[in-house]
Motif scaffolding. Structure first.
Motif, short mmCIF file in Angstrom:
data_model
loop_
_atom_site.label_atom_id
_atom_site.label_comp_id
_atom_site.label_asym_id
_atom_site.label_seq_id
_atom_site.Cartn_x
_atom_site.Cartn_y
_atom_site.Cartn_z
N ASP A 256 0.68 -1.55 -0.32
CA ASP A 256 -0.13 0.15 -0.08
C ASP A 256 1.14 1.03 -0.15
O ASP A 256 0.96 2.00 -0.40
CB ASP A 256 -0.95 -0.36 1.18
N ALA A 257 2.04 1.50 0.93
CA ALA A 257 2.85 2.30 0.75
C ALA A 257 3.61 2.76 -0.58
O ALA A 257 3.46 3.58 -1.64
CB ALA A 257 4.08 2.10 1.98
N ALA A 258 4.01 1.44 -1.32
CA ALA A 258 4.33 2.03 -3.00
C ALA A 258 3.51 2.51 -4.01
O ALA A 258 4.25 3.02 -4.39
CB ALA A 258 4.94 -0.07 -3.13
N ASP A 259 2.28 1.69 -3.35
CA ASP A 259 1.02 1.82 -4.33
C ASP A 259 1.25 3.56 -3.84
O ASP A 259 0.45 3.97 -5.03
CB ASP A 259 -0.15 1.13 -4.11
N ILE B 255 4.68 -3.47 -9.25
CA ILE B 255 3.83 -3.60 -7.75
C ILE B 255 2.52 -4.66 -7.10
O ILE B 255 2.65 -5.02 -6.76
CB ILE B 255 3.61 -2.09 -7.32
N ALA B 256 2.18 -4.80 -8.25
CA ALA B 256 1.12 -5.53 -8.50
C ALA B 256 1.28 -6.80 -9.31
O ALA B 256 0.32 -7.70 -7.96
CB ALA B 256 -0.15 -4.90 -9.65
N GLU B 257 1.74 -7.33 -9.57
CA GLU B 257 2.04 -8.29 -9.82
C GLU B 257 2.52 -8.82 -8.82
O GLU B 257 3.16 -10.09 -8.40
CB GLU B 257 2.71 -8.23 -11.50
N THR B 258 4.04 -8.51 -8.20
CA THR B 258 4.66 -8.91 -6.72
C THR B 258 4.00 -8.87 -5.74
O THR B 258 3.67 -9.85 -4.80
CB THR B 258 5.80 -7.29 -6.68
#
Length: 175
Positions: free
Chosen positions: A119-122, A147-150
């Protein structure tokens, strides 16, 4: 007739207040007030001018590692697109086309990604897209997809997790 006469008077009174220096200063802290997660990125921008020299490899290497981790489970076409966009990011970085705030936020985004703080990365991704859209639009879509795939990888992948002791089942079973 009275409404149009009073409307210009009201609108004429607003612009001088809106254009004064104090509101401009209030605009800067607003993202921090909206989300506590952005305060770290905002602090990096304001508190650490020496951090402007973030090496490209410190950001690109972990992103490429994350992409490599995704390859077994993610479609080749998606991985190739992410890879191309990471190349565009690397080229822009090497050519000095990225501002210090973008480099700093990308460094922070990678740290959050490595710690699996999705969430922080997003949130950092969103702040980059909002604040620096012209600078990041060509490659940030790939970072968002990464980010989504990881995030959706099986839980066995957390090499960067610092709380591995809670998940480490083999420890008690060994001896």
């Amino acid at each position: 007739p009275p409404v149009p006469a009073s409307a210009p008077a009201a609108s004429a009174a607003l612009p001088p207040r809106a254009l004064g220096p104090p509101p401009l200063r209030l605009v800067s802290p607003a993202p921090r007030a909206e989300s506590g997660k952005l305060s770290t990125a905002a602090c990096l921008e304001e508190c650490g001018p020496e951090d402007g020299g973030v090496p490209a490899d410190a950001v690109l290497a972990p992103l490429r590692e994350a992409l490599d981790a995704c390859r077994p489970t993610v479609q080749k076409q998606v991985c190739d697109d992410i890879g191309r966009r990471l190349t565009v990011l690397g080229d822009a970085w090497a050519q000095g086309k990225l501002s210090a705030p973008v480099r700093k936020r990308m460094s922070l985004l990678v740290q959050e990604l490595q710690q699996q703080h999705w969430d922080a990365a997003d949130e950092i991704h969103r702040s980059l897209m909002v604040d620096h859209v012209n600078e990041v639009s060509q490659w940030l879509v790939g970072v968002k997809r990464l980010i989504a795939e990881t995030r959706s990888l099986p839980a066995a992948e957390p090499a960067a997790a610092t709380d591995g002791s809670a998940q480490a089942g083999p420890g008690p079973e060994d001896p």
